[in-house]
Design an enzyme around this catalytic site. Structure first.
Site, PDB file in Angstrom:
ATOM      1  N   ILE A  17       0.858  -1.288   0.008  1.00  0.00           N
ATOM      2  CA  ILE A  17      -0.219  -0.006   0.046  1.00  0.00           C
ATOM      3  C   ILE A  17       0.812   1.342   0.112  1.00  0.00           C
ATOM      4  N   THR A  41      12.098  -4.753   4.845  1.00  0.00           N
ATOM      5  CA  THR A  41      12.148  -6.174   5.259  1.00  0.00           C
ATOM      6  C   THR A  41      11.569  -6.915   4.090  1.00  0.00           C
ATOM      7  N   ILE A  65      11.988   1.715  12.275  1.00  0.00           N
ATOM      8  CA  ILE A  65      11.230   2.424  13.017  1.00  0.00           C
ATOM      9  C   ILE A  65      11.286   2.047  14.369  1.00  0.00           C
ATOM     10  N   ALA A  87       4.448   1.716   7.905  1.00  0.00           N
ATOM     11  CA  ALA A  87       5.334   0.607   8.065  1.00  0.00           C
ATOM     12  C   ALA A  87       4.661  -0.245   9.347  1.00  0.00           C
ATOM     13  N   THR A 135      -6.270  -0.909  10.379  1.00  0.00           N
ATOM     14  CA  THR A 135      -6.863  -1.874   9.681  1.00  0.00           C
ATOM     15  C   THR A 135      -8.368  -2.006  10.341  1.00  0.00           C
ATOM     16  N   ASP A 136      -9.149  -2.742   9.490  1.00  0.00           N
ATOM     17  CA  ASP A 136     -10.508  -3.185  10.076  1.00  0.00           C
ATOM     18  C   ASP A 136     -10.582  -4.397  10.784  1.00  0.00           C
ATOM     19  N   GLU A 137      -9.289  -4.830  10.880  1.00  0.00           N
ATOM     20  CA  GLU A 137      -9.184  -6.190  11.806  1.00  0.00           C
ATOM     21  C   GLU A 137      -9.185  -5.758  13.402  1.00  0.00           C
ATOM     22  N   TYR A 160      -1.501  -9.966  15.302  1.00  0.00           N
ATOM     23  CA  TYR A 160      -1.502  -8.877  14.148  1.00  0.00           C
ATOM     24  C   TYR A 160      -2.445  -8.074  14.731  1.00  0.00           C
ATOM     25  N   SER A 161      -3.603  -8.149  14.700  1.00  0.00           N
ATOM     26  CA  SER A 161      -4.766  -7.148  14.976  1.00  0.00           C
ATOM     27  C   SER A 161      -4.500  -6.479  16.388  1.00  0.00           C
ATOM     28  N   LYS A 164      -1.969  -3.855  16.107  1.00  0.00           N
ATOM     29  CA  LYS A 164      -2.569  -2.789  15.556  1.00  0.00           C
ATOM     30  C   LYS A 164      -3.562  -1.968  16.083  1.00  0.00           C
ATOM     31  N   LYS A 199      -0.204 -13.138   0.638  1.00  0.00           N
ATOM     32  CA  LYS A 199      -1.706 -12.721   0.959  1.00  0.00           C
ATOM     33  C   LYS A 199      -2.421 -13.416  -0.071  1.00  0.00           C
ATOM     34  N   TYR A 351       2.628 -23.837   4.815  1.00  0.00           N
ATOM     35  CA  TYR A 351       1.763 -24.580   4.061  1.00  0.00           C
ATOM     36  C   TYR A 351       1.977 -26.191   4.093  1.00  0.00           C
TER      37      TYR A 351
HETATM   38  P1  NAD Z   1       3.480  -4.450   3.559  1.00  0.00           P
HETATM   39  O1  NAD Z   1       3.731  -5.430   4.530  1.00  0.00           O
HETATM   40  O2  NAD Z   1       3.396  -4.726   2.194  1.00  0.00           O
HETATM   41  O3  NAD Z   1       4.575  -3.596   3.779  1.00  0.00           O
HETATM   42  C1  NAD Z   1       4.997  -2.853   4.977  1.00  0.00           C
HETATM   43  C2  NAD Z   1       6.389  -2.233   4.784  1.00  0.00           C
HETATM   44  O4  NAD Z   1       6.753  -1.659   5.957  1.00  0.00           O
HETATM   45  C3  NAD Z   1       7.255  -2.897   4.028  1.00  0.00           C
HETATM   46  O5  NAD Z   1       7.986  -2.142   2.892  1.00  0.00           O
HETATM   47  C4  NAD Z   1       8.501  -3.050   5.255  1.00  0.00           C
HETATM   48  O6  NAD Z   1       9.610  -3.288   4.638  1.00  0.00           O
HETATM   49  C5  NAD Z   1       8.043  -2.107   5.945  1.00  0.00           C
HETATM   50  N1  NAD Z   1       8.541  -2.124   7.225  1.00  0.00           N
HETATM   51  C6  NAD Z   1       8.288  -3.197   8.120  1.00  0.00           C
HETATM   52  N2  NAD Z   1       8.929  -2.998   9.373  1.00  0.00           N
HETATM   53  C7  NAD Z   1       9.641  -1.877   9.292  1.00  0.00           C
HETATM   54  C8  NAD Z   1      10.318  -1.185  10.290  1.00  0.00           C
HETATM   55  N3  NAD Z   1      10.664  -1.726  11.487  1.00  0.00           N
HETATM   56  N4  NAD Z   1      10.875  -0.016   9.852  1.00  0.00           N
HETATM   57  C9  NAD Z   1      10.598   0.531   8.572  1.00  0.00           C
HETATM   58  N5  NAD Z   1       9.937  -0.031   7.805  1.00  0.00           N
HETATM   59  C10 NAD Z   1       9.311  -1.435   8.167  1.00  0.00           C
HETATM   60  O7  NAD Z   1       2.136  -4.106   4.321  1.00  0.00           O
HETATM   61  P2  NAD Z   1       0.827  -3.449   3.432  1.00  0.00           P
HETATM   62  O8  NAD Z   1      -0.134  -4.443   3.155  1.00  0.00           O
HETATM   63  O9  NAD Z   1       1.228  -2.435   2.322  1.00  0.00           O
HETATM   64  O10 NAD Z   1       0.175  -2.549   4.996  1.00  0.00           O
HETATM   65  C11 NAD Z   1       0.745  -1.292   4.991  1.00  0.00           C
HETATM   66  C12 NAD Z   1       0.201  -0.787   6.072  1.00  0.00           C
HETATM   67  O11 NAD Z   1      -1.403  -0.652   5.795  1.00  0.00           O
HETATM   68  C13 NAD Z   1      -0.052  -1.594   7.290  1.00  0.00           C
HETATM   69  O12 NAD Z   1       0.207  -0.740   8.507  1.00  0.00           O
HETATM   70  C14 NAD Z   1      -1.240  -2.435   7.617  1.00  0.00           C
HETATM   71  O13 NAD Z   1      -1.515  -2.960   8.869  1.00  0.00           O
HETATM   72  C15 NAD Z   1      -2.186  -1.440   6.951  1.00  0.00           C
HETATM   73  N6  NAD Z   1      -3.410  -2.173   6.212  1.00  0.00           N
HETATM   74  C16 NAD Z   1      -3.060  -3.161   5.213  1.00  0.00           C
HETATM   75  C17 NAD Z   1      -4.283  -3.561   4.510  1.00  0.00           C
HETATM   76  C18 NAD Z   1      -4.053  -4.489   3.553  1.00  0.00           C
HETATM   77  O14 NAD Z   1      -5.057  -5.077   2.941  1.00  0.00           O
HETATM   78  N7  NAD Z   1      -2.890  -4.891   3.130  1.00  0.00           N
HETATM   79  C19 NAD Z   1      -5.530  -3.203   4.839  1.00  0.00           C
HETATM   80  C20 NAD Z   1      -5.684  -2.143   5.885  1.00  0.00           C
HETATM   81  C21 NAD Z   1      -4.622  -1.732   6.505  1.00  0.00           C
HETATM   82  O1  DAU Z   2      -8.612  -6.517   6.595  1.00  0.00           O
HETATM   83  C1  DAU Z   2      -7.348  -5.872   6.226  1.00  0.00           C
HETATM   84  C2  DAU Z   2      -6.384  -6.827   6.441  1.00  0.00           C
HETATM   85  O2  DAU Z   2      -6.527  -7.632   5.399  1.00  0.00           O
HETATM   86  C3  DAU Z   2      -5.003  -6.075   6.820  1.00  0.00           C
HETATM   87  O3  DAU Z   2      -4.926  -5.454   8.085  1.00  0.00           O
HETATM   88  C4  DAU Z   2      -3.944  -6.998   6.731  1.00  0.00           C
HETATM   89  O4  DAU Z   2      -2.692  -6.594   6.638  1.00  0.00           O
HETATM   90  C5  DAU Z   2      -4.009  -8.030   5.460  1.00  0.00           C
HETATM   91  O5  DAU Z   2      -2.928  -9.135   5.467  1.00  0.00           O
HETATM   92  C6  DAU Z   2      -5.320  -8.519   5.434  1.00  0.00           C
HETATM   93  O6  DAU Z   2      -5.525  -9.721   6.424  1.00  0.00           O
HETATM   94  P1  DAU Z   2      -6.423 -11.227   5.927  1.00  0.00           P
HETATM   95  O7  DAU Z   2      -5.849 -12.144   7.030  1.00  0.00           O
HETATM   96  O8  DAU Z   2      -7.763 -10.665   5.658  1.00  0.00           O
HETATM   97  O9  DAU Z   2      -5.547 -11.298   4.748  1.00  0.00           O
HETATM   98  P2  DAU Z   2      -4.930 -12.719   3.842  1.00  0.00           P
HETATM   99  O10 DAU Z   2      -4.761 -12.326   2.398  1.00  0.00           O
HETATM  100  O11 DAU Z   2      -3.962 -13.099   4.538  1.00  0.00           O
HETATM  101  O12 DAU Z   2      -6.322 -13.490   3.887  1.00  0.00           O
HETATM  102  C7  DAU Z   2      -7.523 -13.330   3.234  1.00  0.00           C
HETATM  103  C8  DAU Z   2      -8.321 -14.253   3.627  1.00  0.00           C
HETATM  104  O13 DAU Z   2      -7.897 -15.675   2.977  1.00  0.00           O
HETATM  105  C9  DAU Z   2      -8.706 -14.958   5.008  1.00  0.00           C
HETATM  106  O14 DAU Z   2      -9.843 -15.378   5.441  1.00  0.00           O
HETATM  107  C10 DAU Z   2      -7.517 -16.011   5.013  1.00  0.00           C
HETATM  108  C11 DAU Z   2      -7.863 -16.653   3.816  1.00  0.00           C
HETATM  109  N1  DAU Z   2      -6.401 -17.091   3.328  1.00  0.00           N
HETATM  110  C12 DAU Z   2      -5.325 -16.754   3.140  1.00  0.00           C
HETATM  111  C13 DAU Z   2      -4.135 -17.182   2.609  1.00  0.00           C
HETATM  112  C14 DAU Z   2      -2.901 -16.516   2.768  1.00  0.00           C
HETATM  113  C15 DAU Z   2      -6.598 -18.496   2.576  1.00  0.00           C
HETATM  114  O15 DAU Z   2      -7.719 -19.345   2.486  1.00  0.00           O
HETATM  115  N2  DAU Z   2      -5.712 -19.207   2.109  1.00  0.00           N
HETATM  116  C16 DAU Z   2      -4.505 -18.463   2.194  1.00  0.00           C
HETATM  117  O16 DAU Z   2      -3.345 -19.348   1.942  1.00  0.00           O
END
Ligand code: NAD
Ligand code: DAU
Length: 354
Positions: A17, A41, A65, A87, A135-137, A160-161, A164, A199, A351
Site C-alpha cells: 500500500i 524487510t 522505526i 510501516a 486496519t478493520d481487523e 497482528y490485529s 494494530k 496474501k 503450508y
Molecule cells: P506490507 O507488508 O506490504 O509493507 C510493509 C512495509 O513496511 C514494507 O515495505 C516493510 O519493509 C516496511 N517495514 C516493516 N517493518 C519496518 C520497520 N521496522 N521500519 C521501517 N519499515 C518497516 O504491508 P501493506 O499491506 O502495504 O500494509 C501497509 C499498512 O496498511 C500496514 O500498517 C497495515 O497494517 C495497513 N493495512 C493493510 C491492509 C491490507 O489489505 N494489506 C488493509 C488495511 C490496513
Molecule cells: O482486513 C484488512 C487486513 O487484510 C489487513 O490489515 C492485513 O494486513 C492484510 O494482510 C489482510 O488480512 P487477511 O488475513 O484478511 O488477508 P489474507 O490475504 O492473509 O487472507 C484473506 C483471507 O483468505 C482470510 O480469510 C484467510 C484466507 N486465506 C489466506 C491465505 C494466505 C486462505 O484461505 N488461504 C491462504 O493461503
C-alpha cells in the site's frame, strides 16, 4: 528541492500500500517533498517504485522505526511537516508464528515515531499532522450481518490485529494527552499490483499460473471486503488533507466475497487469460487446515468518509481483479524475484504442515 510546501515522511513506502501512496503523492503534488522511510524487510521492495524513483520530489531513506535514536535524529535533521505511517508487520499468519515481531514493529515502532514527532513539533502541533494507517481487523469479526462503523468496539483476535489496535490507542493517547494532530483510518482488505504473494489474492494468482495447489483455509466460507489499493491511496490523500484533527475514518469497498467464491472467480479469469480449458485452474483448489482464530467476516461501513469528504470506491471488483491479474501476468519477473530465496522457506513452513 526549493521551497516545498510540505515535507512528508511516508513510512513503509516500499511495501504494497505504501508504494501506491508514495506514487500518488509524488505524482499529484510535485511541490511536496516525499521521503520514503522503509527498513526493506522481506515485504519492502524498491522495485515497487521504479517508475518514480528519479522524481525530484522523492527520496528514499533506509531505516528502522524500532530504532528510537535513529528516528529522533531523522526528525531533527529533516524537520518533516507530517508523517503518513504505514510501516508494519502486516501478515496475520506470520503474527501467529512470531507475535513478538509484531509488538516490536507495530507498537514500539509507532510509539517511537510519535515521540519523535512530539519532540520535533512541540508548540506547533496545529501545523503538523501524524496520519496512522490502520486496519478493520481491530474491530474483530462479524457474524452474518452488520458492518464495522467508527464506533464499533475494538475486539482484536490475532496478534497482528492486537498490535494494530494497540498502536491505534497510542496514537489517540498522544492526541488526547499531548494535543498532537492525528488522524487514523481503518481499511478493509486491499488488492492490486505489487501485493506480496503471501496474501490470498497474489498467492493464488502465482500458484495458479505455476499449476500449484491453491490453499483455501477451512471451508473457504470466511468473508472479506475487498478494496482496490489505488482507491485506498486516494482515500488516504483525501483524509490526510481534509480530515479534522483527532478524526477516524473507516475505508472499505462495499464488496464482500467469501474466499471460495473469490478463488473460483480468479480461476475462471486465469483459465481465460492463460488459454486453459474452463474449470482447469479450479482443480488446483485445495482445502487446508483453518487459520487459528480465523475471523469469520469483515465488512466496512464507509458512509462517514463518503458523507464528510466525498470519497467512494472508483472500481467494480471484477474490473479491478482483471486489471490485477493482467499486472501479475505482465510482471512475472517481479513475481519470480519476490518468490525466490526466503519465500520458499516461508512457504514450506506455512503450508506443508497444514
Ligand atoms: P506490507 O507488508 O506490504 O509493507 C510493509 C512495509 O513496511 C514494507 O515495505 C516493510 O519493509 C516496511 N517495514 C516493516 N517493518 C519496518 C520497520 N521496522 N521500519 C521501517 N519499515 C518497516 O504491508 P501493506 O499491506 O502495504 O500494509 C501497509 C499498512 O496498511 C500496514 O500498517 C497495515 O497494517 C495497513 N493495512 C493493510 C491492509 C491490507 O489489505 N494489506 C488493509 C488495511 C490496513
Ligand atoms: O482486513 C484488512 C487486513 O487484510 C489487513 O490489515 C492485513 O494486513 C492484510 O494482510 C489482510 O488480512 P487477511 O488475513 O484478511 O488477508 P489474507 O490475504 O492473509 O487472507 C484473506 C483471507 O483468505 C482470510 O480469510 C484467510 C484466507 N486465506 C489466506 C491465505 C494466505 C486462505 O484461505 N488461504 C491462504 O493461503
Amino acid at each position: 528541492m526549493s521551497n516545498p510546501t510540505k515535507k512528508i515522511i511516508v513510512t513503509g513506502g516500499a511495501g504494497f500500500i505504501g508504494s501506491h501512496v508514495v506514487r500518488r503523492l509524488v505524482t499529484t503534488y510535485p511541490h511536496y517533498e516525499i521521503i520514503n522511510l522503509d527498513k526493506l524487510t522481506y515485504a519492502g521492495n524498491l522495485a515497487n517504485l521504479k517508475d518514480i524513483e528519479t522524481e525530484s520530489n522523492y527520496r528514499f531513506v533506509k531505516g528502522d522505526i524500532t530504532d528510537a535514536a535513529f528516528i529522533t535524529e531523522l526528525f531533527t535533521t529533516e524537520k518533516p511537516d507530517a508523517v503518513i505511517h504505514l510501516a508494519a508487520e502486516s501478515h496475520v499468519d506470520r503474527s501467529i508464528s512470531s507475535p513478538n515481531e509484531f509488538v516490536i514493529t507495530n507498537v514500539v515502532g509507532t510509539v517511537n515515531l510519535l515521540n519523535a514527532a512530539r519532540g520535533q513539533w512541540q508548540g506547533a502541533y496545529d501545523k503538523h499532522r501524524f496520519y496512522h494507517v490502520s486496519t478493520d481487523e481491530v474491530y474483530g469479526a462479524l457474524g452474518d450481518t452488520g458492518m464495522f462503523t467508527e464506533e464499533t468496539r475494538y475486539d482484536p483476535h490475532s496478534p497482528y490485529s492486537a498490535s494494530k489496535a494497540s498502536s491505534d490507542h497510542f496514537v489517540r493517547a498522544y492526541h488526547d494527552t499531548y494535543g498532537l494532530d492525528i488522524v487514523i483510518s481503518n481499511c478493509s482488505n486491499n488488492y492490486g499490483s505489487h501485493h506480496f504473494p503471501e496474501k490470498l489474492i497474489p498467492l493464488a494468482i502465482n500458484n495458479i499460473r505455476n499449476n500449484r495447489p491453491v490453499p483455501v483455509y477451512g471451508k473457504g466460507e470466511n468473508v472479506r471486503d475487498w478494496l482496490w489499493v489505488e482507491d485506498h491511496a486516494r482515500a488516504i490523500d483525501v483524509i490526510f488533507h481534509r480530515a479534522a484533527s483527532g478524526e477516524t475514518y473507516n475505508i472499505g469497498g462495499h464488496n464482500e466475497w467469501t474466499n471460495i467464491d473469490l478463488i473460483q472467480l480468479l480461476c475462471r479469469i486465469l483459465d481465460r487469460k492463460l488459454g486453459r480449458a474452463e474449470g482447469e485452474s479450479a482443480k488446483l483448489i485445495t482445502f487446508v487446515k483453518d487459520r487459528a482464530g480465523h475471523d469469520l467476516r469483515y465488512a466496512i461501513d464507509a458512509s462517514k468518509l463518503q458523507r464528510d469528504l466525498g470519497w467512494e470506491p472508483s472500481l467494480q471488483f471484477e474490473e479491478g481483479l482483471e486489471k490485477t491479474v493482467d499486472w501479475y501476468l505482465a510482471n512475472e519477473d517481479w513475481l519470480n524475484d519476490v518468490t525466490s530465496g526466503h519465500y520458499q522457506q516461508y512457504y514450506e513452513e506455512q503450508y506443508t504442515k497444514r
